[in-house]
Design a protein around this motif. Structure first.
Motif, short mmCIF file in Angstrom:
data_model
loop_
_atom_site.label_atom_id
_atom_site.label_comp_id
_atom_site.label_asym_id
_atom_site.label_seq_id
_atom_site.Cartn_x
_atom_site.Cartn_y
_atom_site.Cartn_z
N THR A 66 0.89 -1.18 0.10
CA THR A 66 0.07 -0.14 -0.09
C THR A 66 0.99 1.11 0.09
O THR A 66 2.23 1.21 0.75
CB THR A 66 -1.00 0.24 1.32
OG1 THR A 66 -0.20 0.22 2.61
CG2 THR A 66 -1.78 -1.23 1.39
N ARG A 68 0.91 4.75 1.57
CA ARG A 68 0.14 5.23 2.75
C ARG A 68 -0.11 6.83 2.45
O ARG A 68 0.59 7.47 1.74
CB ARG A 68 1.04 5.45 3.87
CG ARG A 68 1.34 3.91 4.73
CD ARG A 68 2.39 3.95 5.55
NE ARG A 68 2.09 4.81 6.86
CZ ARG A 68 1.31 4.59 7.73
NH1 ARG A 68 0.90 3.31 7.69
NH2 ARG A 68 0.86 5.25 8.70
N PRO A 83 -0.01 -3.86 4.74
CA PRO A 83 -0.98 -3.45 5.82
C PRO A 83 -0.62 -4.00 7.12
O PRO A 83 -0.15 -5.24 7.08
CB PRO A 83 -2.17 -4.03 4.92
CG PRO A 83 -1.76 -5.25 4.12
CD PRO A 83 -0.49 -4.64 3.42
N GLU A 101 -6.18 -5.32 10.39
CA GLU A 101 -5.71 -4.19 9.58
C GLU A 101 -5.71 -4.13 8.16
O GLU A 101 -5.95 -3.39 7.44
CB GLU A 101 -4.28 -3.96 10.24
CG GLU A 101 -3.99 -3.58 11.50
CD GLU A 101 -4.49 -2.25 11.70
OE1 GLU A 101 -4.35 -1.37 10.78
OE2 GLU A 101 -4.68 -1.66 12.88
N GLU A 105 -7.59 -1.75 5.75
CA GLU A 105 -6.96 -0.73 4.73
C GLU A 105 -7.14 -1.33 3.37
O GLU A 105 -7.44 -0.27 2.43
CB GLU A 105 -5.32 -1.05 4.81
CG GLU A 105 -4.74 -0.51 6.34
CD GLU A 105 -3.41 -0.69 6.36
OE1 GLU A 105 -2.56 -0.63 5.35
OE2 GLU A 105 -2.90 -0.67 7.24
N GLU A 151 -6.51 5.98 4.59
CA GLU A 151 -5.20 5.53 4.93
C GLU A 151 -4.25 4.91 3.81
O GLU A 151 -3.01 5.24 3.80
CB GLU A 151 -5.31 4.12 5.68
CG GLU A 151 -6.14 4.46 7.32
CD GLU A 151 -6.24 2.99 8.05
OE1 GLU A 151 -5.25 2.23 7.98
OE2 GLU A 151 -7.13 2.76 8.47
N VAL A 152 -4.96 4.73 2.65
CA VAL A 152 -4.07 4.18 1.45
C VAL A 152 -4.58 5.08 0.46
O VAL A 152 -5.69 5.36 -0.09
CB VAL A 152 -4.69 2.90 1.24
CG1 VAL A 152 -4.00 2.24 0.13
CG2 VAL A 152 -4.52 1.88 2.58
#
Length: 224
Positions: A66, A68, A83, A101, A105, A151-152
């Motif tokens: 990912t 961030r 993640p 998580e 995500e 978040e991503v």
């Protein structure tokens, strides 16, 4: 303590893996890795769990990362990561942490059956005990991931075979007070760099997947 990077060195692989077969992530590979990882007990006091995500992307065995979000607070915003996050009191163990998580995500639900096992914990400079959990989440296109935009920023993939090539994989030597301190791996993606703990986890996963072929710069990474 002041550390600065020295020269980026390359050519770490002993064999050419560019022709890795698309069916490399077979049951045979999985069983071998599960047997090795089963020897790693889960730490009683883990701080965080990270899902080291293997997948099939466009028919090719790959890592899934990912990017961030730049909206996040902290020093790791905008980084390339697997993640993961801090353990919660509701988690049964650190494997549940990593799966939870990943679900938050990536926007997908993953079962414990996707998990191959825990890799060796990493203690960061703050004292946090971070446990990488190796998992094969399957065909990326079939998962219909819906990343959490808070978040991503985006999803990135790196083919396993390319991760071992000199054009992608190198390392950085760090100096302290004019002397060599330590060496960390780095992986170059188009427009992005995989470094730090994420690069260490990537390096250890490659050592497990390609024993005798992939040459790590991390001491002890071959034992996982």
């Amino acid at each position: 303590m002041f550390l600065r990077p020295a020269v980026l060195s390359r050519s770490l692989c002993t064999k050419d893996l560019q022709h890795l077969p698309n069916d490399f992530l077979t049951k045979v590979t999985e069983e071998r890795c599960r047997q090795i990882l089963a020897k790693n007990p889960l730490p009683q006091k883990a701080s965080a769990g990270v899902l080291v995500t293997l997948c099939i992307s466009e028919g090719v065995p790959s890592f899934l990362y990912t990017l961030r979000s730049s909206k996040l607070k902290g020093r790791h915003k905008g980084d390339v990561s697997f993640p993961g996050g801090k353990c919660d009191s509701s988690d049964r163990d650190v494997i549940d942490t990593a799966l939870r998580e990943a679900q938050e995500e990536l926007g997908i639900t993953l079962s414990r059956s996707t998990v191959w096992g825990p890799m060796k914990p990493i203690t960061d400079w703050t004292g946090m005990v971070i446990v990488p959990i190796l998992a094969n989440i399957g065909c990326l296109e079939d998962l219909a991931a819906k990343p959490n935009s808070e978040e991503v920023e985006s999803l990135l993939t790196l083919q396993l075979s390319l991760a071992c090539t000199s054009s992608i994989h190198g390392y950085t030597c760090f100096r302290q007070r004019g002397r060599y301190a330590y060496t960390l791996p780095v992986f170059q993606l188009p427009g992005h760099k995989v470094w730090g703990l994420t690069a260490m986890m990537t390096d250890s996963a490659l050592s497990l997947l390609f024993p005798g072929t992939y040459r790590s710069v991390l001491t002890g990474s071959r034992t996982q």
